[in-house]
Design a protein around this motif. Structure first.
Motif, short mmCIF file in Angstrom:
data_model
loop_
_atom_site.label_atom_id
_atom_site.label_comp_id
_atom_site.label_asym_id
_atom_site.label_seq_id
_atom_site.Cartn_x
_atom_site.Cartn_y
_atom_site.Cartn_z
N GLN A 19 0.78 -1.45 0.10
CA GLN A 19 -0.03 0.05 0.19
C GLN A 19 0.77 1.37 0.08
OE1 GLN A 19 -2.18 -1.35 3.39
NE2 GLN A 19 -4.24 -1.24 2.36
N ALA A 20 1.91 1.09 0.64
CA ALA A 20 2.90 2.62 0.68
C ALA A 20 3.55 2.42 -0.58
CB ALA A 20 3.85 2.07 1.58
N ILE A 21 3.84 1.27 -1.51
CA ILE A 21 4.46 1.60 -2.76
C ILE A 21 3.46 2.52 -3.73
CG2 ILE A 21 5.14 0.36 -4.63
CD1 ILE A 21 6.52 -1.82 -2.74
N PHE A 45 0.37 4.27 -3.03
CA PHE A 45 -0.05 5.42 -2.39
C PHE A 45 1.00 6.51 -1.94
CE2 PHE A 45 -3.62 2.27 -1.88
CZ PHE A 45 -4.64 2.77 -2.73
N LEU A 46 2.15 6.38 -1.79
CA LEU A 46 2.83 7.38 -1.50
C LEU A 46 3.01 8.42 -2.60
CD1 LEU A 46 5.92 5.79 0.67
CD2 LEU A 46 4.14 7.28 1.53
N PRO A 47 3.40 8.06 -3.96
CA PRO A 47 3.19 8.93 -4.79
C PRO A 47 1.96 9.75 -5.10
CG PRO A 47 3.98 6.93 -5.77
CD PRO A 47 3.39 6.70 -4.36
N LEU A 48 0.77 9.20 -4.59
CA LEU A 48 -0.49 10.02 -4.65
C LEU A 48 -0.49 11.10 -3.51
CD1 LEU A 48 -3.60 10.45 -5.49
CD2 LEU A 48 -4.26 8.70 -3.87
N ILE A 49 0.13 10.69 -2.44
CA ILE A 49 -0.04 11.83 -1.54
C ILE A 49 0.88 12.75 -1.70
CG2 ILE A 49 1.11 11.87 1.43
CD1 ILE A 49 0.31 9.19 1.51
N GLY A 82 11.32 12.62 -2.38
CA GLY A 82 11.60 11.67 -1.12
C GLY A 82 10.45 10.54 -0.94
N LEU A 83 9.26 10.91 -1.13
CA LEU A 83 8.37 9.79 -1.00
C LEU A 83 8.42 8.67 -2.43
CD1 LEU A 83 5.02 11.97 -0.49
CD2 LEU A 83 6.49 10.30 1.08
N LEU A 84 8.99 9.13 -3.49
CA LEU A 84 9.03 8.48 -4.54
C LEU A 84 10.23 7.53 -4.33
CD1 LEU A 84 7.88 7.88 -7.30
CD2 LEU A 84 6.77 9.64 -6.48
N ILE A 85 11.46 8.06 -3.76
CA ILE A 85 12.74 7.31 -3.35
C ILE A 85 12.31 6.12 -2.19
CG2 ILE A 85 14.85 7.35 -2.05
CD1 ILE A 85 15.20 10.18 -3.51
N ILE A 86 11.42 6.31 -1.41
CA ILE A 86 10.78 5.56 -0.36
C ILE A 86 10.17 4.40 -1.27
CG2 ILE A 86 9.43 5.01 1.42
CD1 ILE A 86 10.11 7.95 2.41
N ALA A 87 9.34 4.82 -2.17
CA ALA A 87 8.39 3.73 -2.84
C ALA A 87 9.48 2.88 -3.58
CB ALA A 87 7.34 4.47 -3.88
N ALA A 88 10.65 3.47 -4.40
CA ALA A 88 11.51 2.87 -5.02
C ALA A 88 12.13 1.55 -4.15
CB ALA A 88 12.36 3.68 -5.74
N VAL A 89 12.60 2.34 -3.35
CA VAL A 89 13.42 1.21 -2.21
C VAL A 89 12.61 0.09 -1.67
CG1 VAL A 89 14.48 1.06 0.13
CG2 VAL A 89 15.04 3.02 -1.29
N THR A 141 2.99 8.67 -11.92
CA THR A 141 3.50 7.35 -11.16
C THR A 141 2.36 6.71 -10.49
OG1 THR A 141 5.48 8.65 -10.84
CG2 THR A 141 5.18 6.86 -9.70
N PHE A 142 1.63 7.51 -9.90
CA PHE A 142 0.39 6.63 -8.96
C PHE A 142 -0.47 6.09 -10.26
CE2 PHE A 142 -4.13 7.17 -7.80
CZ PHE A 142 -4.08 6.20 -6.91
N ALA A 143 -0.76 6.85 -11.32
CA ALA A 143 -1.81 6.15 -12.03
C ALA A 143 -1.16 4.70 -12.88
CB ALA A 143 -1.89 7.16 -13.25
N MET A 144 0.29 4.95 -12.95
CA MET A 144 0.70 3.60 -13.69
C MET A 144 1.01 2.48 -12.57
SD MET A 144 2.30 2.83 -16.35
CE MET A 144 3.09 1.38 -16.79
#
Length: 704
Positions: free
Chosen positions: A3-5, A7-11, A34-41, A135-138
């Motif tokens: 869920q974090a992966i 929805f973080l870009p949406l936030i 920062g949120l995208l980097i977290i999602a990537a990790v 990114t969220f849409a994808m």
């Protein structure tokens, strides 16, 4: 974590989009990045155990999905209609995990890169919001568990791409390109929607597991038939062709490809994100995800194979003569997508996804490297006004060379030595040969010739941009230097044969940019270094999982797509000359580009002048835009201006709306005269009324 992966870009998109003006540009940039980097990790944390640890942690075997290991995370109950209870579920399997890594890794690097590239843009909060929204849409698309979820993400990336391509909306060319991308994609999306309706009608399920189970239960000797007018059509063939129509639009395949080059009007980071790694690969992902459906229709598979082969060849021919550095890479993207669809049409789904995976790294590297060149040249994009930049921006040069080596597929056949594109591209060419028959032969030679052309235009880009002497001082003129004989490669003409001045991302023209050229800041260069590592290692590290060993492939994908064991073995057993064909073609292209642009730089001009018809044909992209303008655009405008404009303006506006209003106004103008405001007028009217009433009553006999 899943869920974090997602929805973080949406936030990040919501905060930057709604509060960007309040919190400022810099916080918006840092927050979304920062949120995208977290999602990537987190995406890599999900993917690495699948690749090297034996499977997806927490996954269960999903019923009806060919023993697929799937992890499902329910978000909410979505649609309840009759017996259909549709939940919003995030579906994660090997195929999804691959896409999570590709989407979030490239997107996070593009976010970082954009901090430097868009530093002077006054609307960059909005830009970062759009990037995160895309990114969220994808992510919605690749985690879909049913057709409707996929369609939601499918349309979401279309909307976000429209916003990003037209980000500089004050430029007419940008708004036109955004509208073109949106409208052309609507054509494909219409077919995709019909395909979803057809799949639900034929299979009776809207969720993927139910659809796959229904497909597995079909009798090959008695496939369902669809009655249309007086024809009886194979239902699964119709469904698959309609679904692929959507892929043709999103992935810019032949006939629906015209939007992709024009989309270069958007900022360069947009090109890297949308047109290298994410949106254009949505069609490839969709066909791979629905591979159990496509396996039921050899006709649809052959159609996918042929369209992919035509696209690979066609786009490569156009890329030979393009002069805008971004358009060369754009046509390269179009061509490489053709390679992916050839693999899918051949039945080598894992090879197609492998090329999607490796292509994301080296093509994003090339786009961002081109952005660094444009940045260094003060937004000059015409390669004929560059040259000699190797000494000015050496690190960018090395990164672009690495990307070119990966794109052209440099490696040694029969060994595990090579760049990323070598492994994935050669696996597709071998698969095309293994198909056999007329379709397979056509696809094989189209890809080999495409590989030669790819090598030529890729090294042409390197030579024109980084080698030779600076040519920006002679901007707008075809010039031969008296000292070293270097020249522009072709007459300076735009896509329509007119004299052109190079344009930049902000619509400015620059004269002598070479003297002030400089290396991009570290915030732009670090993403290039990371992508370069992927362009070097992605092929050799993951080759076994995607193509080399059938058992390893089946274990890796764990039922998330179809693996044809017999076909994969046949692809590995092709003759040695087939394995070397791509490498030989690559070497021919490299030597030709070196000879024409380094050894004898006046040859391109002579060729263009000797074959003006062919040169203009390729420069104008086979005249597809002009053809579509005559067939579709002008008739639509004629209908709008003649029929509809006459109907709307004359019948609706003038006759009905304005005419009725005028009649009402005329009537009320007489009625208002009765309201004089004098008391004796009203008393007189009352007396007249009473007299009239009494007269009527007497005449009717009511009072006698």
């Amino acid at each position: 974590m899943i869920q974090a992966i997602v929805f973080l870009p949406l936030i990040g998109a919501l905060i930057a989009g709604l509060l960007g003006r309040t919190i400022g540009h810099r916080p918006s940039e840092y927050l979304t990045t920062g949120l995208l980097i977290i999602a990537a990790v987190l995406s890599w944390i999900v993917f690495l155990p699948i690749a090297f640890g034996g499977g997806l942690s927490g996954a269960e075997v999903a019923e009806g999905s060919h023993e697929a290991a799937v992890l499902k995370v329910e978000v909410m109950r979505w649609i309840q209609v009759g017996d259909m209870d549709l939940r919003w579920i995030l579906r994660v399997d090997t195929l999804t995990a691959i896409m999570l890594v590709v989407v979030n890794t490239v997107s996070s690097l593009v976010h970082v890169y954009s901090i430097g590239y868009m530093a002077d843009d006054p609307h960059r909060s909005r830009f970062f919001a759009y990037l995160s929204l895309f990114t969220f849409a994808m992510l919605m698309l690749v985690t879909a568990d049913n057709f409707l979820q996929m369609f939601f993400g499918w349309e979401g990336v279309g909307l976000a791409s429209y916003l990003l391509i037209g980000f500089w909306y004050t430029r007419p060319s940008a708004t036109a390109a955004a509208m073109k991308a949106f409208i052309v994609n609507r054509v494909g999306d219409f077919g995709f929607a019909l395909g979803i309706f057809g799949a639900f009608m034929v299979l009776g399920h809207i969720d993927f597991d139910g659809a796959f189970h229904a497909v597995a239960a079909l009798d090959p000797a008695a496939m369902p038939v669809m009655h249309f007018l007086s024809w009886d059509l194979d239902a699964m063939t119709v469904v698959c062709l309609l679904l692929f129509m959507g892929a043709m639009g999103k992935s810019a395949q032949f006939l629906l490809h015209t939007w992709l080059p024009d989309a270069m009007e958007g900022p360069t980071p947009v090109s890297a994100l949308i047109h290298a790694a994410t949106m254009v690969t949505a069609g490839v992902f969709m066909v791979a995800r629905l591979s159990p459906l496509f396996q039921t229709s050899p006709t649809a598979m052959t159609f996918v194979l042929i369209i992919g082969a035509i696209t690979a060849f066609f786009a490569a021919t156009v890329g030979l003569v393009q002069n805008d550095i971004k358009r060369v890479i754009a046509y390269s993207t179009c061509s490489q997508l053709g390679y992916m669809f050839v693999a899918l049409g051949a039945g080598a789904y894992s090879a197609g996804v492998f090329h999607l995976f490796t292509h994301a790294f080296f093509k994003a590297l090339l786009f961002l490297g081109a952005g660094a060149v444009i940045h260094a040249m003060h937004h000059e994009q015409d390669m004929r006004n560059m040259g000699g930049l190797r000494k000015k921006i050496p690190m960018t040069y090395y990164m672009m060379v690495i990307g070119t080596l990966a794109l052209t597929g440099v490696g040694i056949p029969g060994t595990e030595i090579g760049f990323a594109g070598f492994f994935s591209k050669d696996s597709i060419i071998e698969s095309a040969y293994a198909v056999g028959g007329n379709a397979g032969t056509f696809a094989f030679w189209s890809l080999v010739i495409g590989a030669l052309f790819t090598s030529f235009y890729s090294w042409r880009l390197i030579h024109l941009t980084f080698h030779g002497t600076p040519r920006d001082a002679q901007h707008g003129h075809a010039h031969v230097d008296a000292h070293d004989g270097s020249s522009h490669d072709e007459p300076i003409a735009d896509d329509h044969g007119h004299d052109d001045h190079a344009h930049d991302d902000h619509g400015h023209a620059h004269g002598s940019a070479y003297d002030n050229a400089h290396e991009a800041p570290n915030v732009m260069m670090v993403p290039l270094y990371v992508l370069a590592a992927g362009a070097i290692l992605a092929g050799v590290v993951f080759y076994g999982m995607f193509f080399h060993d059938v058992e390893h492939i089946e274990h890796f994908f764990a039922g998330s797509l179809v693996v044809n064991e017999e076909f994969m073995e046949a692809a590995h057993a092709v003759p040695l000359w087939v394995k070397w064909s791509s490498t030989i073609a690559m070497l021919i292209g490299f030597v030709t580009a070196w000879y024409m642009y380094i050894r004898s730089p006046d040859m391109p001009r002579r060729l263009a002048e000797t074959n003006p018809g062919l040169y203009q044909f390729l420069l104008n992209k086979w005249y597809f835009d002009e053809l579509y303008n005559v067939i579709f655009v002008k008739p639509a405008l004629w209908v709008g201006r003649a029929f509809w404009k006459g109907f709307d303006d004359q019948l609706v506006d003038q006759t009905l709306t304005e005419g009725l209003a005028r009649r009402v106004q005329n009537v009320t103008s007489w009625v208002t005269k009765l309201q004089s405001g004098y008391l004796y007028h009203y008393a007189f009217a009352m007396l007249i009324g009473i007299a009239a009433l009494l007269t009527w009553a007497i005449a009717a006999g009511g009072l006698i």
